[in-house]
Design a protein around this motif. Sequence first.
Motif, PDB file in Angstrom:
ATOM      1  N   SER A  43       0.831  -1.202   0.000  1.00 32.53           N
ATOM      2  CA  SER A  43       0.000   0.000   0.000  1.00 32.53           C
ATOM      3  C   SER A  43       0.864   1.251   0.000  1.00 32.53           C
ATOM      4  N   LEU A  44       1.939   1.228   0.791  1.00 31.34           N
ATOM      5  CA  LEU A  44       2.849   2.373   0.829  1.00 31.34           C
ATOM      6  C   LEU A  44       3.550   2.549  -0.511  1.00 31.34           C
ATOM      7  N   ILE A  49       4.817   5.561  -5.547  1.00 28.08           N
ATOM      8  CA  ILE A  49       5.402   5.063  -6.780  1.00 28.08           C
ATOM      9  C   ILE A  49       5.841   6.200  -7.700  1.00 28.08           C
ATOM     10  N   ALA A  50       5.084   7.303  -7.715  1.00 30.16           N
ATOM     11  CA  ALA A  50       5.475   8.445  -8.541  1.00 30.16           C
ATOM     12  C   ALA A  50       6.564   9.263  -7.857  1.00 30.16           C
ATOM     13  N   ILE A  51       6.524   9.335  -6.529  1.00 29.88           N
ATOM     14  CA  ILE A  51       7.510  10.116  -5.781  1.00 29.88           C
ATOM     15  C   ILE A  51       8.907   9.537  -5.952  1.00 29.88           C
ATOM     16  N   ARG A  52       9.019   8.224  -6.080  1.00 27.11           N
ATOM     17  CA  ARG A  52      10.331   7.578  -6.180  1.00 27.11           C
ATOM     18  C   ARG A  52      11.094   7.986  -7.433  1.00 27.11           C
ATOM     19  N   GLU A  53      10.391   8.501  -8.445  1.00 32.14           N
ATOM     20  CA  GLU A  53      11.048   8.888  -9.688  1.00 32.14           C
ATOM     21  C   GLU A  53      11.579  10.323  -9.650  1.00 32.14           C
ATOM     22  N   ARG A  64       8.386  13.895   3.159  1.00 34.12           N
ATOM     23  CA  ARG A  64       8.174  14.627   4.399  1.00 34.12           C
ATOM     24  C   ARG A  64       6.778  15.247   4.427  1.00 34.12           C
ATOM     25  N   ALA A  65       6.365  15.846   3.294  1.00 35.69           N
ATOM     26  CA  ALA A  65       5.039  16.454   3.219  1.00 35.69           C
ATOM     27  C   ALA A  65       3.939  15.404   3.355  1.00 35.69           C
ATOM     28  N   LEU A  66       4.185  14.216   2.805  1.00 33.31           N
ATOM     29  CA  LEU A  66       3.195  13.143   2.908  1.00 33.31           C
ATOM     30  C   LEU A  66       3.038  12.688   4.349  1.00 33.31           C
ATOM     31  N   ILE A  67       4.158  12.537   5.049  1.00 32.46           N
ATOM     32  CA  ILE A  67       4.109  12.130   6.455  1.00 32.46           C
ATOM     33  C   ILE A  67       3.454  13.212   7.299  1.00 32.46           C
ATOM     34  N   GLN A  68       3.726  14.470   6.973  1.00 34.48           N
ATOM     35  CA  GLN A  68       3.085  15.581   7.691  1.00 34.48           C
ATOM     36  C   GLN A  68       1.573  15.523   7.521  1.00 34.48           C
ATOM     37  N   LYS A  69       1.120  15.240   6.311  1.00 40.76           N
ATOM     38  CA  LYS A  69      -0.310  15.144   6.025  1.00 40.76           C
ATOM     39  C   LYS A  69      -0.943  13.998   6.802  1.00 40.76           C
TER      40      LYS A  69
END
Length: 251
Positions: A43-44, A49-53, A64-69
């Motif tokens: 799921s993670l 998947i797009a961020i890794r590119e 970091r922004a995703l974890i903050q959200k």
Amino acid sequence: MRELDKVDNWIRIFLEKVGYDKWARVLSPNNKYSNLTSDIAESLNSVIIAIRELPICTMLESLRALIQKWSWRNTNIANSTLTRLTNKFEDILKDNYLYSINLTVHPINDVLFEVRNDDRKAIVDIGLRTCTCNRFQLDQLSCAHAIVVLQKANHDPYDYCSPYFTKEAMIHAYEETMFPVGHEDTWEVPENIKSMAPYPPQGRVRVGRQKKRYKASWEMNAKQREQIKCGSCNQYRHNKRTCQNPSLRLA
């Protein structure tokens, strides 16, 4: 198992061969906390998947922004919870309570109780917090048998649930603040770091990780399963890992 037989008769043979303790949580020697697969990791991966590119700095900032959200959202969920347990486990406990209504209790001693439901019965030990259905000790949550026993013994079923399932535990898990990094111009970088020149790693560049998960045979339709070919025995409908020929099957 009957539902699996409808998908493929070979699944039952495979599961019995690998052993019940490998896939049946109730017979597992270790507590897996309701998890038997890597679905949480998958799921993670699907989210990032797009961020890794992205370039490394942009990728780290996006993570970091995703974890903050997620931290802010889960904190609000925990603070808005009106029950003693989090919503997920409160619902499970409620379902267990509804099932316990039709159960009857026959005390054995001060801590051992026999719980009957027609021709079925379970033994609950409130001292050790165990039940012969195994759900009490594996879930660390009061099962239906335990709930009816605890009510008869004038104990609170919530006191026999893991503290990790409580609202306070969830609030504590997300109490740390995820601060923004800020613009690059405001960064305070030590001089010894500024003087360092980053170079690409030496050596052959390895192939990137597989982005698409291969489906297992039981996840495919009949046509897709027919196209699977074993690299050992050259037969169809299975692969090397599940080959039934003991002399060819991989370890």
